[in-house]
Design a protein around this motif. Sequence first.
Motif, short mmCIF file in Angstrom:
data_model
loop_
_atom_site.label_atom_id
_atom_site.label_comp_id
_atom_site.label_asym_id
_atom_site.label_seq_id
_atom_site.Cartn_x
_atom_site.Cartn_y
_atom_site.Cartn_z
N ILE A 163 41.45 36.70 35.28
CA ILE A 163 41.38 37.57 36.47
C ILE A 163 40.28 38.64 36.31
O ILE A 163 39.41 38.78 37.16
N ARG A 193 37.11 36.18 37.48
CA ARG A 193 36.92 36.44 38.91
C ARG A 193 35.70 37.32 39.17
O ARG A 193 35.05 37.21 40.21
N ASN A 253 42.42 50.17 36.55
CA ASN A 253 43.48 49.15 36.41
C ASN A 253 42.96 47.73 36.21
O ASN A 253 43.54 46.98 35.43
N LEU A 271 36.63 43.64 37.40
CA LEU A 271 36.75 42.94 38.70
C LEU A 271 36.53 43.92 39.85
O LEU A 271 35.79 43.62 40.80
N ILE A 288 48.47 46.88 39.40
CA ILE A 288 47.58 46.16 40.31
C ILE A 288 47.86 46.72 41.69
O ILE A 288 49.03 46.89 42.06
N CYS A 289 46.79 46.99 42.43
CA CYS A 289 47.02 47.60 43.75
C CYS A 289 47.88 46.70 44.62
O CYS A 289 48.56 47.16 45.53
N GLN A 338 49.35 37.18 45.32
CA GLN A 338 48.02 37.28 44.67
C GLN A 338 47.15 36.05 44.86
O GLN A 338 46.14 35.89 44.18
N ARG A 377 44.37 34.36 46.60
CA ARG A 377 43.31 34.93 47.45
C ARG A 377 42.09 34.02 47.51
O ARG A 377 41.66 33.50 46.48
C1 6OH Z 1 43.57 45.87 42.82
O1 6OH Z 1 44.07 46.26 41.79
C2 6OH Z 1 43.14 44.55 43.11
C3 6OH Z 1 43.23 43.56 42.22
C4 6OH Z 1 42.82 42.25 42.59
C5 6OH Z 1 43.14 41.20 41.88
O2 6OH Z 1 43.81 41.33 40.77
C6 6OH Z 1 42.78 39.87 42.24
O3 6OH Z 1 43.12 39.00 41.46
O4 6OH Z 1 42.15 39.63 43.28
#
Ligand code: 6OH
Length: 484
Positions: free
Chosen positions: A100, A104, A153, A157, A285-286, A446, A448
């Motif tokens: 991740i 990513r 966090n 990424l 994670i948001c 999650q 996406r």
């Molecule tokens: C905010 O913390 C966004 C995180 C995004 C991801 O972990 C993701 O896998 O797209």
Amino acid sequence: MKQVANFINGQSVTTGNTFEKISPVTGKPVALIHEADRATVDQAVAAADAAMSGPWGKMPLAQRCQLLYKIADEIERRMDDFVAVECEDVGVPEAMARTIFIGRAAFLFRMYADQAREHLDQAYNFDTPDGGRALAYTYHRPKGVIGAIAPWNVPMLLLAFKVAPAMAAGNTIVAKPSEVTPQSATLLAEVMKSVGVPDGVYNVVHGFGRESAGEYLTENKSVMAYSFTGESTTGAVIMRAAATGLRDVSLELGGKNPAIIFADANLDAVFPGSSMSCFSNTGQICLSTERLYVQRPIYEEFVERLAGVASAIKIGGPFETGVQMGPLVSHNHREKVITAIESARDEGGQVVYGGEIPEFGDERDGGAFIQPTIITGLPESASFVRNEVFGPVTHIQPFDEEDEAVHMATNTAYGLTSTIWTQDISCGHRVASQMKSGLIWLNSWQLRDLRAPFSGHGLSGVGTQGGRESLEFFSDVSTVTLKI
Ligand code: 6OH
Ligand code: NAD
């Protein structure tokens, strides 16, 4: 000890002023970070500004995109180095850092190279009032210097979400990583240099927010736009600073994300999905879920089974075999999470599982670990149910009717993500249409396609990220119309 410097105009820049990066796994210092003062930040912005008039500013889009491909390749070639610094900074399990955090991020550099070629310019031909024809076409021009202010966090990424589209659209960047996770942004500077990104295109300044590099960056009027990810309160401060000179902002902010679990849901999918959404990356994670609404017929069973799943989670350092959850990012952050759990107890909540600091009997006892924590029995008005905690914590609440669940789930000032678990497709879509959040998952979490738009509603953000949307944010567009 390892030193982490600023990166300006292709050079490492040290300052007289350093602060320690503390390991969240052991509590011991792992690096000395060189804090940028106002003059150093201004120097970085000046370098980024000058680079707009150099080879970068004249580089054809296709060549820029080739560079983005090379950056992605080089990040992947140096995967182990990136994983090592993210694990050291965040304490996240290695597998998650690899797939991740870094995997990513590399993907995003390729994706935005492709998206920039596909989406940047448009043309329309149309009828004129006098019966003739006309052609309108657009130029997308880079905005100039972008201030990219990132949180701790998912450091690499979330920085890549800013840097990749900003570069694809032709801008230059001054990145300000979080003071808690400074290393991957600096390693990215090495990547930029080694693949031949012109000096000054990507710069990094280190430091804190107020009265430090973050604030100085928001006060430099040569920065044309800010892409910020972090707390909602910080977003408001940055928006205020950017108002001077009417500079643009894209804000990805906090959340208090709900999940609604209907009695007909496929529980074999719900438990791993809910466990991931509440506890992965230690809840930092948001997109994470901190409020679960469970339909009454399965409520008791659900609470018991999720507590069982939480108690089986293996907690430990990033490179331990089978580890599923690391520490919180810092001792300061653990204090905030513990205070939130105490407030839940004070407000009448029952801690069904967790809430304690695990004991290891070794150097990890100096780290910032906490157990995954499940709480029940709080009213909707409780601070723990209303405010983002950003830890491995969740509150579970029963509901009877669909409308009641929708009401509770949307009774929040935030609007980042929502998750719905049901096998009734009509119900799923009906509920999804009422969720006030940027991302809504049905029977997953999650999942996406990073080209798809992602925005925070309400306190969760301003603007939209995504393939096309991010490129638009980082561009000034002009339309030329020609009567044929
Ligand atoms: C905010 O913390 C966004 C995180 C995004 C991801 O972990 C993701 O896998 O797209
Ligand atoms: P934060 O707001 O404390 O800090 C984020 C960044 O802003 C850091 O680099 C910090 O140094 C800088 N900063 C702080 N004050 C500043 C100021 N006055 N001027 C300029 N810069 C300043 O956030 P955090 O604690 O690093 O991150 C956690 C928060 O981020 C949580 O609220 C989480 O929900 C949110 N988040 C949101 C998303 C999203 O996509 N919506 C993604 C990840 C994290």
